[in-house]
Structures are given as C-alpha cells and as structure tokens.
Design an enzyme around this catalytic site. Structure first.
Site, PDB file in Angstrom:
ATOM      1  N   CYS A 190       0.787  -0.882   0.066  1.00 41.57           N
ATOM      2  CA  CYS A 190      -0.167   0.023   0.116  1.00 41.57           C
ATOM      3  C   CYS A 190       0.971   1.239   0.104  1.00 41.57           C
ATOM      4  O   CYS A 190       2.043   1.002   0.197  1.00 41.57           O
ATOM      5  CB  CYS A 190      -1.581   0.182   1.334  1.00 41.57           C
ATOM      6  SG  CYS A 190      -2.380   0.964   1.153  1.00 41.57           S
TER       7      CYS A 190
ATOM      8  N   CYS B 138       0.048   4.445   1.712  1.00 38.74           N
ATOM      9  CA  CYS B 138      -0.226   5.644   2.461  1.00 38.74           C
ATOM     10  C   CYS B 138       0.473   5.650   3.592  1.00 38.74           C
ATOM     11  O   CYS B 138       0.653   6.831   4.090  1.00 38.74           O
ATOM     12  CB  CYS B 138      -1.170   4.357   3.322  1.00 38.74           C
ATOM     13  SG  CYS B 138      -1.066   3.249   4.661  1.00 38.74           S
TER      14      CYS B 138
ATOM     15  N   CYS C 185      -4.121   6.289  -0.116  1.00 39.61           N
ATOM     16  CA  CYS C 185      -3.613   5.027   0.179  1.00 39.61           C
ATOM     17  C   CYS C 185      -2.865   5.223  -1.372  1.00 39.61           C
ATOM     18  O   CYS C 185      -2.954   3.756  -2.443  1.00 39.61           O
ATOM     19  CB  CYS C 185      -4.713   3.525   0.618  1.00 39.61           C
ATOM     20  SG  CYS C 185      -4.393   3.230   2.115  1.00 39.61           S
TER      21      CYS C 185
ATOM     22  N   LYS D  91     -12.325  -4.253   2.891  1.00 40.16           N
ATOM     23  CA  LYS D  91     -11.617  -3.952   3.844  1.00 40.16           C
ATOM     24  C   LYS D  91     -12.323  -2.798   3.934  1.00 40.16           C
ATOM     25  O   LYS D  91     -12.255  -1.672   2.608  1.00 40.16           O
ATOM     26  CB  LYS D  91      -9.834  -3.854   3.541  1.00 40.16           C
ATOM     27  CG  LYS D  91      -9.425  -2.292   4.403  1.00 40.16           C
ATOM     28  CD  LYS D  91      -8.307  -2.047   4.239  1.00 40.16           C
ATOM     29  CE  LYS D  91      -7.664  -1.100   5.074  1.00 40.16           C
ATOM     30  NZ  LYS D  91      -6.236  -0.914   4.884  1.00 40.16           N
TER      31      LYS D  91
ATOM     32  N   ARG E 191      -2.553   3.500  12.578  1.00 39.65           N
ATOM     33  CA  ARG E 191      -2.398   4.569  12.318  1.00 39.65           C
ATOM     34  C   ARG E 191      -1.347   5.133  13.186  1.00 39.65           C
ATOM     35  O   ARG E 191       0.056   5.899  12.342  1.00 39.65           O
ATOM     36  CB  ARG E 191      -3.651   5.807  11.858  1.00 39.65           C
ATOM     37  CG  ARG E 191      -4.003   4.231  10.685  1.00 39.65           C
ATOM     38  CD  ARG E 191      -6.349   5.928  10.599  1.00 39.65           C
ATOM     39  NE  ARG E 191      -6.258   5.119   9.593  1.00 39.65           N
ATOM     40  CZ  ARG E 191      -7.443   5.608   9.526  1.00 39.65           C
ATOM     41  NH1 ARG E 191      -7.723   6.382   9.594  1.00 39.65           N
ATOM     42  NH2 ARG E 191      -8.322   4.606   8.318  1.00 39.65           N
TER      43      ARG E 191
ATOM     44  N   ARG F  99     -10.740   7.804   4.615  1.00 35.75           N
ATOM     45  CA  ARG F  99     -10.882   6.686   3.475  1.00 35.75           C
ATOM     46  C   ARG F  99     -12.335   6.681   2.591  1.00 35.75           C
ATOM     47  O   ARG F  99     -12.008   5.458   2.502  1.00 35.75           O
ATOM     48  CB  ARG F  99      -9.741   5.660   3.320  1.00 35.75           C
ATOM     49  CG  ARG F  99      -8.716   6.562   4.249  1.00 35.75           C
ATOM     50  CD  ARG F  99      -7.621   5.368   4.528  1.00 35.75           C
ATOM     51  NE  ARG F  99      -5.964   5.974   4.838  1.00 35.75           N
ATOM     52  CZ  ARG F  99      -5.004   5.443   5.664  1.00 35.75           C
ATOM     53  NH1 ARG F  99      -5.306   4.791   6.310  1.00 35.75           N
ATOM     54  NH2 ARG F  99      -4.358   6.124   5.028  1.00 35.75           N
TER      55      ARG F  99
ATOM     56  N   GLU G  36     -17.489  -7.391  -3.404  1.00 33.99           N
ATOM     57  CA  GLU G  36     -15.694  -7.730  -3.987  1.00 33.99           C
ATOM     58  C   GLU G  36     -14.735  -8.510  -4.055  1.00 33.99           C
ATOM     59  O   GLU G  36     -13.952  -8.965  -5.296  1.00 33.99           O
ATOM     60  CB  GLU G  36     -15.507  -6.818  -2.395  1.00 33.99           C
ATOM     61  CG  GLU G  36     -15.521  -5.067  -2.596  1.00 33.99           C
ATOM     62  CD  GLU G  36     -14.810  -4.491  -4.005  1.00 33.99           C
ATOM     63  OE1 GLU G  36     -14.063  -4.849  -3.713  1.00 33.99           O
ATOM     64  OE2 GLU G  36     -15.049  -2.963  -3.585  1.00 33.99           O
TER      65      GLU G  36
ATOM     66  N   LYS H 141     -11.440  -7.349   7.079  1.00 31.49           N
ATOM     67  CA  LYS H 141     -10.498  -6.645   7.454  1.00 31.49           C
ATOM     68  C   LYS H 141     -11.482  -5.337   7.963  1.00 31.49           C
ATOM     69  O   LYS H 141     -11.772  -4.564   6.464  1.00 31.49           O
ATOM     70  CB  LYS H 141      -9.457  -6.058   6.943  1.00 31.49           C
ATOM     71  CG  LYS H 141      -8.333  -4.937   8.039  1.00 31.49           C
ATOM     72  CD  LYS H 141      -7.365  -4.231   7.612  1.00 31.49           C
ATOM     73  CE  LYS H 141      -6.442  -3.241   7.975  1.00 31.49           C
ATOM     74  NZ  LYS H 141      -5.413  -3.302   7.732  1.00 31.49           N
TER      75      LYS H 141
ATOM     76  N   SER I 259      -5.497  -3.226  14.796  1.00 30.85           N
ATOM     77  CA  SER I 259      -5.504  -2.294  16.627  1.00 30.85           C
ATOM     78  C   SER I 259      -6.314  -1.972  17.439  1.00 30.85           C
ATOM     79  O   SER I 259      -6.124  -2.097  18.770  1.00 30.85           O
ATOM     80  CB  SER I 259      -4.417  -1.276  15.778  1.00 30.85           C
ATOM     81  OG  SER I 259      -5.568  -0.807  15.268  1.00 30.85           O
TER      82      SER I 259
ATOM     83  N   TYR J  80      -2.105  -9.062  16.790  1.00 29.77           N
ATOM     84  CA  TYR J  80      -1.180  -8.308  17.694  1.00 29.77           C
ATOM     85  C   TYR J  80      -1.830  -8.957  19.164  1.00 29.77           C
ATOM     86  O   TYR J  80      -0.061  -9.096  19.377  1.00 29.77           O
ATOM     87  CB  TYR J  80      -1.427  -6.469  17.871  1.00 29.77           C
ATOM     88  CG  TYR J  80      -1.443  -5.795  16.816  1.00 29.77           C
ATOM     89  CD1 TYR J  80      -0.581  -5.416  15.961  1.00 29.77           C
ATOM     90  CD2 TYR J  80      -2.573  -5.538  16.347  1.00 29.77           C
ATOM     91  CE1 TYR J  80      -0.415  -4.888  14.446  1.00 29.77           C
ATOM     92  CE2 TYR J  80      -2.584  -4.514  14.591  1.00 29.77           C
ATOM     93  CZ  TYR J  80      -1.788  -4.631  14.019  1.00 29.77           C
ATOM     94  OH  TYR J  80      -1.609  -4.521  13.079  1.00 29.77           O
TER      95      TYR J  80
END
Length: 326
Positions: free
Chosen positions: A117, A119, A127, A199, A209, A221, A237, A252, A278, A317
């Site tokens: 990506c 971004c 992005c 996403k 971020r 976005r 999609e 996501k 996150s 994570y």
C-alpha cells in the site's frame, strides 16, 4: 427426571478438550511487525502495549523473537525515511521494506508477507495518487488507475527482495489483477497474493495509524474503503478478487465483521484470512488495565471466535502472547 440426552457429559474434565470443535494454534497466526527507517533504537507504540517500531538493524532479531513462539509467518509494515506525493519510497530498491525483506529472508525461516500500500509512503497519508483537485475538494481522494501502476511496481520490488507473499491493502478497483499481471511478467508467477478483499472504513484502525505513521492528512478513506453497513458488497468485492487471481481472501477488521468472514468462507473455496486489528487489540488492553477483563482469556476467546467464524489465517497483535500459551 428421565433424560437420555445430557450434553454436560461431554463437558467433564478430560473429555471437554477432546471434543472441542474449534482450536487455535500458532500455525494459524500471522504476526505484524513494524520496521522504521528513521530510528536507531526500538520505540514503543503507546496505543498498542507490547509492540514497538524496530530499526532496520534489529529487524532480523525481531522476527526471530516471533519465530521463537512457534509462529511461522510475519507481515511487514514500513516507515520510510522520506515521503512524497506519489509514495515513491514504496517501490524503491533501497526502501525500508525491501531492505528489511532481504535481511529477514536471508537470515530466518519466516514465511514473509509484505503489505502493499502507499499510505505509509505518501506525504498526504492516502493510499494512492491523489485525484486532480484534492485535497481542496473534499469529494476527491485517490485516483484509482494511476495508483494501480504504483502498487504493482511495489509488489514486484517486494518479490525481488525475497517476499514469499504480497498483500495489497488499498482497496483499489483492479488491484489484484494489476499485481498478478506485473508479478507474472517479472517471473514471480509462483508468488501468491493475499488480498485485503473486504476492507472496511473502520473506526478500529486508530492505533495502527500511529504505529505506521499512516494517518491521512485530510479527509478520510470512505471513497475507497467499504461502508461498514454493507455485507453484500463485500461478496461482490471478494468475487472480483477471485476472478483476478487472488490466492487468499482477507476480511478486515475481524471481530465487528464475523458475519462477513463466515459468508466468505461459505461462498468461496479459498483460504480466508481475518485481521484482528489494532483497535480490537487496544480496547482489550484498556479494559484489562482497568481490571474489567482478563486479558489472556479474552484474547484467546476473540481468536477462537474468528477461527470459528471461518478464518483459516488470523493476523493479530496478540499472536506472540497467545502462541506462547498454546
């Protein structure tokens, strides 16, 4: 009481684990790793307790730490030295991800996935290449087709550096097809693509971020990431990405979209990945710090729910902490 059917028989110690329907193992997990070309020492990420940005000189050591828990795969995110309007650092031969990939692939046995990506590499934080008139006109953001050329070039540079898999995450129309064509032409026809196929424009991305220094400098976005209210659109999609050659299909975030994870798993005979993002990680940590939740128990239960919904792979994570306990 006369009952021949007593479900509690199978909840007794000894048999309970044997009949468990859904289990999570380290081989199900992919650990995100942040590498930062601007630092010389590890830097803690305040909104993501237990995670750090690591300098290039320590990236191999960091990945070895992940592998020591039993996890076999990592996904790399990079913070470059410099940014510009087009995000040219994303495909630079000496870019942060390219250099990190070379080091990790040469020195470790990790299965190495790279996020594709722009971004983190654009000075505006979006992005891709901006449409003419943005940011002055708030109805404009990323110019889709010129962006495809840039992310395709980025994916090839990652494969050349040694990436085992590439993962386009910008939700550009045609992104999987553009990457597949570019990779095949460059001789990387065996490099798989894990597409961020569904996403969403989610409120759960905030800590990431901060970690990747990739927040947009204007607007949001919504023009390229999906509306959180849409599930049928997600299936369209995903179908497009399958047609274009995706090998793994990602949803996501994970927890707020378990219905989408289930639908993708049931409708497509492809491996399904889910990103336990996150914000999902941070909110459990915040509640645990207040003493309101047991962090270890809720982390594992969250991952079990994602696996039960149909995910074959989970980016999380919590990967290292959970893997150590399994």
């Amino acid at each position: 009481m006369e009952q021949t059917r007593r479900p509690r028989r199978l909840r007794q110690d000894g048999i309970r684990e044997l009949v468990r329907e859904t289990t999570v193992s380290p081989s199900d997990l992919i650990a995100p790793v942040f590498v930062d070309a601007t630092i010389d020492e590890r830097v803690e990420i305040p909104s993501m307790p237990g995670h750090e940005r690591v300098p290039l000189d320590q990236i191999t050591e960091r990945v070895e730490e992940v592998l020591a828990t039993g996890i076999e795969a990592v996904i790399l995110f990079g913070v470059p030295q410099e940014k510009d309007a087009e995000g040219s650092g994303a495909w630079a031969e000496d870019g942060v991800i390219q250099e990190a990939t070379r080091r990790v692939s040469e020195a470790t046995e990790a299965y190495l996935i790279t996020d594709v990506c722009l971004c983190e590499y654009t000075d505006h934080g979006h992005c891709g290449v901006l449409e003419p008139g943005a940011p002055e006109d708030v109805t404009l953001t990323v110019d889709n087709d010129p962006t495809l050329e840039h992310i395709a070039r980025t994916a090839v540079s990652h494969a050349e550096a040694g990436a085992d898999m590439v993962a386009p995450s910008g939700m550009m129309d045609g992104m999987v097809g553009a990457l597949r064509e570019a990779l095949d032409e460059a001789g990387f026809e065996h490099t798989p693509i894990m597409s961020y196929a569904a996403k969403y424009e989610s409120a759960f991305y905030g800590p990431f971020r901060d970690a990747a220094d990739g927040a947009p400098s204007f607007g949001d976005r919504r023009h390229y990431q999906m509306d959180p209210g849409n599930a049928e659109e997600a299936m369209r999609e995903v179908a497009l990405d399958v047609e274009q050659g995706a090998d793994v299909l990602m949803v996501k975030p994970a927890l707020p979209y378990l219905d989408v994870v289930r639908a993708v798993d049931q409708s497509f005979e492809y491996p399904v990945a889910a990103y336990n993002v996150s914000g999902e990680y941070a909110m459990l940590h915040a509640a645990a710090e207040k003493g309101w939740l047991d962090l270890e128990a809720t982390a594992l239960e969250s991952l079990q729910s994602i696996k039960r919904a149909g995910a074959d792979l989970i980016l999380t994570y919590f990967a290292e902490d959970v893997a150590r306990r399994l």
